[in-house]
Motif scaffolding. Structure first.
Motif, PDB file in Angstrom:
ATOM      1  N   LEU A   6       0.723  -1.393   0.278  1.00 27.86           N
ATOM      2  CA  LEU A   6       0.507  -0.130   0.033  1.00 27.86           C
ATOM      3  C   LEU A   6       0.954   0.945  -0.002  1.00 27.86           C
ATOM      4  O   LEU A   6       0.457   2.038  -0.647  1.00 27.86           O
ATOM      5  N   ALA A   7       1.866   1.221   0.872  1.00 29.49           N
ATOM      6  CA  ALA A   7       2.707   2.703   0.502  1.00 29.49           C
ATOM      7  C   ALA A   7       3.572   2.901  -0.597  1.00 29.49           C
ATOM      8  O   ALA A   7       3.617   4.190  -1.264  1.00 29.49           O
ATOM      9  N   VAL A   8       3.152   1.504  -1.365  1.00 29.63           N
ATOM     10  CA  VAL A   8       4.102   1.592  -3.231  1.00 29.63           C
ATOM     11  C   VAL A   8       2.592   2.185  -3.271  1.00 29.63           C
ATOM     12  O   VAL A   8       3.278   3.483  -4.511  1.00 29.63           O
ATOM     13  N   ARG A   9       1.847   1.449  -3.848  1.00 28.32           N
ATOM     14  CA  ARG A   9       0.942   2.150  -4.134  1.00 28.32           C
ATOM     15  C   ARG A   9       0.453   3.524  -3.929  1.00 28.32           C
ATOM     16  O   ARG A   9       0.081   4.498  -4.816  1.00 28.32           O
ATOM     17  N   THR A  10       0.092   3.701  -3.118  1.00 24.80           N
ATOM     18  CA  THR A  10       0.232   5.568  -2.763  1.00 24.80           C
ATOM     19  C   THR A  10       0.923   6.764  -3.683  1.00 24.80           C
ATOM     20  O   THR A  10       0.040   7.391  -4.167  1.00 24.80           O
ATOM     21  N   GLN A  11       2.188   6.206  -3.436  1.00 24.13           N
ATOM     22  CA  GLN A  11       3.009   6.657  -4.557  1.00 24.13           C
ATOM     23  C   GLN A  11       2.384   6.761  -6.453  1.00 24.13           C
ATOM     24  O   GLN A  11       2.736   7.477  -7.334  1.00 24.13           O
ATOM     25  N   GLN A  12       2.104   5.594  -6.615  1.00 21.57           N
ATOM     26  CA  GLN A  12       1.911   5.178  -8.091  1.00 21.57           C
ATOM     27  C   GLN A  12       0.243   5.990  -8.267  1.00 21.57           C
ATOM     28  O   GLN A  12       0.138   6.357  -9.432  1.00 21.57           O
ATOM     29  N   VAL A  13      -0.351   5.872  -7.416  1.00 21.11           N
ATOM     30  CA  VAL A  13      -1.831   6.802  -7.023  1.00 21.11           C
ATOM     31  C   VAL A  13      -1.077   8.433  -7.516  1.00 21.11           C
ATOM     32  O   VAL A  13      -1.730   9.057  -8.338  1.00 21.11           O
ATOM     33  N   ILE A  14      -0.266   8.499  -7.168  1.00 24.50           N
ATOM     34  CA  ILE A  14      -0.287  10.205  -6.829  1.00 24.50           C
ATOM     35  C   ILE A  14       0.969  10.532  -8.530  1.00 24.50           C
ATOM     36  O   ILE A  14       0.458  11.640  -9.119  1.00 24.50           O
ATOM     37  N   LEU A  15       1.629   9.303  -8.792  1.00 21.88           N
ATOM     38  CA  LEU A  15       2.213   9.611  -9.988  1.00 21.88           C
ATOM     39  C   LEU A  15       1.294   9.166 -11.044  1.00 21.88           C
ATOM     40  O   LEU A  15       0.985  10.941 -12.324  1.00 21.88           O
ATOM     41  N   HIS A  16       0.450   8.466 -11.108  1.00 18.55           N
ATOM     42  CA  HIS A  16      -0.367   7.855 -12.436  1.00 18.55           C
ATOM     43  C   HIS A  16      -2.044   8.777 -12.175  1.00 18.55           C
ATOM     44  O   HIS A  16      -2.488   9.422 -13.913  1.00 18.55           O
ATOM     45  N   GLU A  17      -2.557   9.577 -10.778  1.00 19.36           N
ATOM     46  CA  GLU A  17      -4.304   9.762 -10.816  1.00 19.36           C
ATOM     47  C   GLU A  17      -4.479  11.387 -10.930  1.00 19.36           C
ATOM     48  O   GLU A  17      -4.919  11.108 -10.421  1.00 19.36           O
ATOM     49  N   THR A  18      -3.381  11.661 -10.098  1.00 19.12           N
ATOM     50  CA  THR A  18      -3.538  12.862  -9.616  1.00 19.12           C
ATOM     51  C   THR A  18      -3.507  15.006 -10.002  1.00 19.12           C
ATOM     52  O   THR A  18      -3.214  15.390 -10.305  1.00 19.12           O
ATOM     53  N   GLY A  19      -2.198  14.031 -11.419  1.00 20.20           N
ATOM     54  CA  GLY A  19      -2.444  15.287 -12.391  1.00 20.20           C
ATOM     55  C   GLY A  19      -1.274  16.000 -11.623  1.00 20.20           C
ATOM     56  O   GLY A  19      -1.099  16.989 -12.799  1.00 20.20           O
ATOM     57  N   VAL A  20      -0.914  15.951 -11.071  1.00 12.44           N
ATOM     58  CA  VAL A  20       0.046  16.184 -10.250  1.00 12.44           C
ATOM     59  C   VAL A  20       2.197  16.952 -10.617  1.00 12.44           C
ATOM     60  O   VAL A  20       2.718  17.553 -10.924  1.00 12.44           O
ATOM     61  N   ILE A  21       1.925  15.878 -12.547  1.00 13.64           N
ATOM     62  CA  ILE A  21       3.809  16.006 -12.767  1.00 13.64           C
ATOM     63  C   ILE A  21       3.058  16.743 -13.992  1.00 13.64           C
ATOM     64  O   ILE A  21       4.264  16.779 -15.280  1.00 13.64           O
ATOM     65  N   ASN A  22       1.777  16.819 -13.998  1.00 15.68           N
ATOM     66  CA  ASN A  22       1.707  17.472 -15.925  1.00 15.68           C
ATOM     67  C   ASN A  22       2.163  18.620 -16.040  1.00 15.68           C
ATOM     68  O   ASN A  22       3.216  19.374 -17.248  1.00 15.68           O
ATOM     69  N   THR A  23       2.704  19.377 -14.899  1.00 17.91           N
ATOM     70  CA  THR A  23       3.415  21.004 -15.448  1.00 17.91           C
ATOM     71  C   THR A  23       4.334  21.124 -14.234  1.00 17.91           C
ATOM     72  O   THR A  23       4.874  20.303 -12.711  1.00 17.91           O
ATOM     73  N   VAL A  24       5.779  21.620 -14.144  1.00 17.64           N
ATOM     74  CA  VAL A  24       6.457  21.724 -13.283  1.00 17.64           C
ATOM     75  C   VAL A  24       6.395  22.619 -12.223  1.00 17.64           C
ATOM     76  O   VAL A  24       6.439  24.112 -12.525  1.00 17.64           O
ATOM     77  N   ASP A  25       6.347  22.407 -11.020  1.00 19.02           N
ATOM     78  CA  ASP A  25       6.375  23.613 -10.351  1.00 19.02           C
ATOM     79  C   ASP A  25       4.917  23.923 -10.256  1.00 19.02           C
ATOM     80  O   ASP A  25       5.386  25.368 -10.289  1.00 19.02           O
ATOM     81  N   PRO A  26       4.507  22.862  -9.567  1.00 15.00           N
ATOM     82  CA  PRO A  26       3.135  23.899  -9.456  1.00 15.00           C
ATOM     83  C   PRO A  26       2.315  25.416  -9.236  1.00 15.00           C
ATOM     84  O   PRO A  26       1.738  26.074  -9.088  1.00 15.00           O
ATOM     85  N   LEU A  27       3.495  25.611  -8.116  1.00 18.66           N
ATOM     86  CA  LEU A  27       3.187  26.026  -6.922  1.00 18.66           C
ATOM     87  C   LEU A  27       4.425  27.303  -6.970  1.00 18.66           C
ATOM     88  O   LEU A  27       3.913  27.785  -6.222  1.00 18.66           O
ATOM     89  N   GLY A  28       5.519  27.319  -8.253  1.00 22.54           N
ATOM     90  CA  GLY A  28       5.800  28.770  -8.381  1.00 22.54           C
ATOM     91  C   GLY A  28       5.097  29.669  -9.122  1.00 22.54           C
ATOM     92  O   GLY A  28       4.377  29.500  -9.244  1.00 22.54           O
ATOM     93  N   GLY A  29       5.004  30.975  -7.746  1.00 20.97           N
ATOM     94  CA  GLY A  29       5.142  32.393  -8.224  1.00 20.97           C
ATOM     95  C   GLY A  29       3.472  32.513  -7.284  1.00 20.97           C
ATOM     96  O   GLY A  29       3.196  33.228  -7.120  1.00 20.97           O
ATOM     97  N   SER A  30       3.158  30.852  -6.371  1.00 17.89           N
ATOM     98  CA  SER A  30       2.236  31.340  -4.998  1.00 17.89           C
ATOM     99  C   SER A  30       3.070  32.542  -3.977  1.00 17.89           C
ATOM    100  O   SER A  30       4.065  32.311  -4.344  1.00 17.89           O
ATOM    101  N   TRP A  31       2.413  33.600  -4.173  1.00 18.18           N
ATOM    102  CA  TRP A  31       2.918  34.416  -2.900  1.00 18.18           C
ATOM    103  C   TRP A  31       2.723  34.324  -1.503  1.00 18.18           C
ATOM    104  O   TRP A  31       4.180  34.718  -1.316  1.00 18.18           O
ATOM    105  N   PHE A  32       2.386  33.147  -0.836  1.00 19.26           N
ATOM    106  CA  PHE A  32       2.164  32.472  -0.034  1.00 19.26           C
ATOM    107  C   PHE A  32       3.519  31.830   0.129  1.00 19.26           C
ATOM    108  O   PHE A  32       4.370  31.860   1.128  1.00 19.26           O
TER     109      PHE A  32
END
Length: 554
Positions: A377-403
């Motif tokens: 399940l610990a491995v699957r956690t990473q695989q869900v993030i990699l394949h299902e969340t879309g966070v890898i689609n753009t580089v540094d998506p939080l860059g430019g956030s004032w916070f």
């Protein structure tokens, strides 16, 4: 987006007045896990002191705030590298094969306490400790079984070992070479970060200077003979686990890295011959944005230290590459399934922060060694993030956030303040010997515990949302015959090795160890190939170097 600073300040003032007038804000406190106060809202006025090209820039561009690769995970996903080891080498070898089958593309070896402290398992000190927190390894035969069937030339391997690191690394190299894999083709990482042992984890053997000599030997050896290997992983993870804040973890880790650079330069090495192969290891704690900002600040500080302070010319020397592990200290024995949620959020922070490899803790680790299901399940956690969340689609998506940019700059400033204090004390070793670093961590840890005790900080299942129910977590059971097999193999190993060859190799290693001009690594390789055990080499060093006793600071 055009920003008029005067208008932005006016809008902020009007907003603050409206919030206070409405009186609907909770009392708080609104602060990070590290105790850093967080503003109600952030806007362009919070980043007015930052220069885009100097401080942020694009991914892959100096100072690498937004990541070290221009294409981020669109070009290469992070390595799923699960930290694992328990009981006998046979059991752990099977776990590694299971992890690779589950989707791991890198391994990380956990050793048990006798191995970590440089004792063979028939030593009285090792009694009762066999395989309890990692795998037991004493000699080359053990290492060969541990790695049997593992494609060492196709994956990267990390080894979490510190005081005995040179001899355990030599066992790994020798085992690979016996299989026909040349050392120059081996890729991986040796933790080998002895300074953090004195600061936080206390798994040291020899005095700091003698230990640093051995670390420098490994750095020099890798720079000349193992171009794909990271001879040191400077580790903030254990500093954070001891109770440090995010800024302390960052500062003390980078200060350690700077100290290793100084020693290698004093050895006469060119900085660009070894700096590209220094790697780092950070914690991923619960505060989502603070952790992301910490990783971004780490890259920026290290890049500037390497280029502007130490004069590195190779851009690869400016790059901070790091592995991340989710926070073991955050796992709870109560309601262990909730740990799955904690780990997923921590892992997501590591990914958004730009980690190069990642270990996700199993939900049952606060209770026992991970079961097969929990590890999967610990491995699957990473695989869900990699394949299902879309966070890898753009580089540094939080860059430019004032916070995020403000938080990155604030953590950077606090870390640099600590680094300056350490330098003023004479460097990391004097800061350790004076107890300064240890006291800073202890004070931070005590603050956090007070917040939990007073319920100013809620820990789900511990001081709020508490349930009284039986645990339904399967517990891993180790093979009860594993220790007997191991000790029998150790006895047979000693009986069958060539005593003359072993004695000559051990004497040559001792002579080299007494000669500060010699690099010990070639002699260690000769010794382990002649049958020397981890405990025999480390006990020889105990005689030559002495054992370190920590100073008590009141």
């Amino acid at each position: 987006m055009h920003v008029d600073p005067d208008r932005a300040r006016q809008l902020r003032a009007e907003y603050d007045e409206a919030v206070l007038r409405e009186g609907k804000e909770l009392a708080g406190p609104f602060m990070t896990v590290s105790g850093r106060p967080i503003n109600r809202v952030y806007d362009p006025t919070d980043t007015a002191d930052l220069d885009y090209e100097r401080d942020i820039n694009l991914p892959g561009n100096y100072p690498f705030t937004r990541g070290i690769h221009r294409t981020g995970y669109r070009g290469k996903p992070w390595t799923i590298r699960m930290f694992s080891g328990f009981g006998s080498v046979e059991e752990t070898n099977q776990r590694y094969k299971d992890l690779l089958a589950a989707g791991n593309n890198g391994l990380s070896i956990a050793f048990d306490m006798p191995t970590l402290m440089g004792y063979d398992h028939d030593d009285p000190w090792a009694e009762g400790e066999f395989g309890a927190c990692g795998v037991a390894v004493d000699h080359l035969g053990d290492m060969e079984i541990l790695l049997e069937g593992i494609p060492l030339d196709k994956i990267t391997t990390s080894m979490t070992i510190n005081s005995p690191a040179p001899v355990v690394w030599a066992l790994f190299i020798a085992a690979a070479e016996k299989r026909g894999i040349p050392r120059a083709k081996l890729a991986g990482t040796l933790q080998n970060d002895i300074l953090k042992e004195y600061i936080a984890q206390n798994e040291f053997i020899y005095p700091p200077a003698e230990s640093m000599r051995l670390v420098t030997d490994t750095i020099e050896f890798a720079s000349k003979e193992m171009p794909l290997w990271n001879p040191i992983s400077v580790s903030g993870y254990h500093i954070r686990e001891a109770g440090a804040t995010a800024a302390q973890e960052l500062a003390f880790t980078l200060a350690d890295g700077i100290e290793y650079v100084k020693w290698a330069l004093a050895r006469g090495l060119d900085i660009d011959s070894f700096a590209p192969r220094i790697s780092f290891f950070f914690n991923a704690h619960n505060d989502f944005f603070e952790e992301i900002a910490k990783y971004r600040a780490a890259r920026r500080i290290w890049a500037r230290q390497m280029r502007e302070r130490f004069g590195a010319k190779n851009p690869r020397s400016w790059v901070l590459r790091f592995h991340t592990q989710t926070a073991g200290v955050s796992l709870t024995e109560q309601q262990p399934e909730v740990n799955l949620i904690r780990v997923a959020i921590q892992a997501l922070a590591a990914v958004l922060g730009g980690t190069q490899s990642l270990h996700t803790d199993a939900m049952d680790e606060a209770i026992a060694l991970p079961s097969d299901k929990a590890a999967r399940l610990a491995v699957r956690t990473q695989q869900v993030i990699l394949h299902e969340t879309g966070v890898i689609n753009t580089v540094d998506p939080l860059g430019g956030s004032w916070f995020v940019e403000r938080l990155t700059a604030d953590i950077e400033r606090d870390a640099l303040d600590y680094i300056e204090k350490i330098e003023a004390l004479g460097g990391v070793i004097p800061a350790i010997e004076s107890g300064y670093l240890q006291k800073e961590i202890a004070d931070a840890s005590a603050r956090f515990q007070r917040e939990v005790d007073t319920r100013d900080r809620i820990i789900v299942g511990v001081n709020e949302y508490v349930l009284d129910e039986p645990k339904e977590i399967p517990i891993l059971r180790m093979d009860p015959e594993g220790e007997k097999r191991h000790l029998a193999r150790l006895k047979k190993h000693r009986a069958e090795r060539d005593p003359d060859r072993w004695a000559a190799a051990m004497q040559a290693l001792e002579n080299a160890s007494r000669d500060p001009r010699a690099n010990t690594m070639p002699y260690i390789l000769d010794a382990v190939n002649a049958g020397a055990t981890v405990g025999e080499v480390c006990n020889m060093w105990r005689r030559v170097f002495g054992e370190y006793r920590e100073h008590v600071v009141v």
